[in-house]
Design a protein around this motif. Structure first.
Motif, short mmCIF file in Angstrom:
data_model
loop_
_atom_site.label_atom_id
_atom_site.label_comp_id
_atom_site.label_asym_id
_atom_site.label_seq_id
_atom_site.Cartn_x
_atom_site.Cartn_y
_atom_site.Cartn_z
N PHE A 119 -1.44 -0.71 -45.20
CA PHE A 119 -1.35 -0.36 -43.79
C PHE A 119 -0.57 -1.43 -43.02
O PHE A 119 0.31 -1.12 -42.22
CB PHE A 119 -2.74 -0.19 -43.18
N GLY A 120 -0.90 -2.70 -43.25
CA GLY A 120 -0.21 -3.80 -42.57
C GLY A 120 1.29 -3.81 -42.83
O GLY A 120 2.08 -4.14 -41.95
N GLU A 121 1.68 -3.43 -44.03
CA GLU A 121 3.10 -3.42 -44.39
C GLU A 121 3.83 -2.20 -43.85
O GLU A 121 5.00 -2.28 -43.50
CB GLU A 121 3.24 -3.44 -45.92
N LYS A 122 3.15 -1.05 -43.78
CA LYS A 122 3.85 0.19 -43.46
C LYS A 122 3.69 0.68 -42.02
O LYS A 122 4.47 1.51 -41.56
CB LYS A 122 3.40 1.30 -44.41
N PHE A 123 2.68 0.19 -41.30
CA PHE A 123 2.46 0.69 -39.94
C PHE A 123 3.52 0.16 -38.99
O PHE A 123 3.76 -1.04 -38.90
CB PHE A 123 1.08 0.32 -39.42
N ILE A 124 4.15 1.07 -38.27
CA ILE A 124 5.11 0.73 -37.23
C ILE A 124 4.67 1.46 -35.98
O ILE A 124 4.61 2.69 -35.95
CB ILE A 124 6.53 1.18 -37.62
N PRO A 125 4.30 0.70 -34.90
CA PRO A 125 3.84 1.37 -33.69
C PRO A 125 4.94 2.21 -33.07
O PRO A 125 6.12 1.86 -33.14
CB PRO A 125 3.43 0.23 -32.77
N ASP A 126 4.56 3.36 -32.50
CA ASP A 126 5.56 4.25 -31.89
C ASP A 126 5.99 3.77 -30.52
O ASP A 126 5.49 2.91 -29.93
CB ASP A 126 5.00 5.67 -31.79
#
Length: 84
Positions: free
Chosen positions: A77-84
């Motif tokens: 999650f930390g690597e792939k999450f990008i806030p919109d």
């Protein structure tokens, strides 16, 4: 009716009504974007997870807390999450 807020030593938490698992797991990621849309099922995690609106007590910052049963899921999650 959604569960009421509760406080841990680090956060005041408000559970998401979409949580399948209504518990705080050991591995946590704080997201400092309180209004970001987080679609957790799209990450295809291996273990259980839960999402909370969060108020961090140490600095008064609002955001979201995602908790995970498995450390590998928290890293993913930390690597792939990008806030919109």
């Amino acid at each position: 009716m959604p569960e009421a807020a509760f406080t841990t030593p680090e956060y005041k938490l408000f559970p998401s009504p979409r949580n399948r698992h209504r518990e705080v797991f050991l591995h946590e990621v704080f997201v400092a974007h309180p209004y970001a849309l987080i679609d957790l099922p799209s990450f295809d995690f291996q273990g259980k997870y839960s999402l909370f609106a969060a108020h961090r007590l140490a600095d008064g910052k609002n955001g979201q807390l995602v908790t995970f049963e498995l450390e590998a899921d928290a890293r993913k999650f930390g690597e792939k999450f990008i806030p919109d």
